[in-house]
Design an enzyme around this catalytic site. Structure first.
Site: not given
Lengths: 123, 123
Positions: B14, B38
């Site tokens: 990631y 996020d």
């Protein structure tokens, strides 16, 4: 909403109270209906009585310190931590606590990320 | 259940994929119905199309690295990270990502803990 400074202060008070084995000081940081999931994936402890019993079970057996800075996002915070167990065979447990807070700045949820492969003998 | 090693590997992939701005590599780590929040507290991006659009919006603007070890608890993991923005005024963002995984080892939920007071000018 609780301030970022307040959330950081609660993390500091939390690691201090846990390290001192001061169960009442730990419980006082939580809202009465809070939820503690430690480790993540285990059955949660819900409410002050269950939370008190959970911390009483390990009081005095571990010291806790922050690893790096507490991250704050809105009414939540998270921080990596190092736990050191006391006793004949001291161990280091790499953990990470995520907490959510209510408008009064009390913890409503704590989830502790740690597992078997994050545990090693202390130096 | 995905192994701890798998979860750690996904965190590594990631941060690498985000840093390279490889949107498809990032999206491939997620389950089709995954949820990305996020920062924590913001409106989540749900599903592959929304997640792709979210990462495409910031592709190439940030490099990401782990700060300390990934913590793994069952089918979830969390790690502190440092994000560095690229551009005329580079900034450092202290963040921390918590991820949950399905049986196939794909991310079902990602929550990123960061906020205004965790941002500073890069050295």
């Amino acid at each position: 909403m609780p301030s970022a400074d307040h959330i950081r202060a609660v993390f500091a008070r939390y690691v201090d109270a846990v390290s001192r084995g001061d169960v009442e000081a730990v419980v006082a940081l939580y809202a009465p209906d809070a939820r503690v999931e430690d480790p993540v994936g285990s059955s949660p402890h819900v409410g002050a009585a269950a939370i008190r019993a959970f911390y009483a079970g390990s009081a005095g057996t571990v010291s806790l310190e922050l690893e790096g800075h507490v991250r704050v996002a809105g009414r939540e915070g998270a921080a990596a931590m190092i736990a050191r167990t006391r006793g004949a065979t001291p161990m280091i447990v790499e953990t990470l606590d995520a907490m959510a807070f209510d408008d009064d700045g009390r913890i409503t949820s704590m989830r502790a990320y740690w597992g078997p492969d994050g545990i090693r003998p202390a130096d």
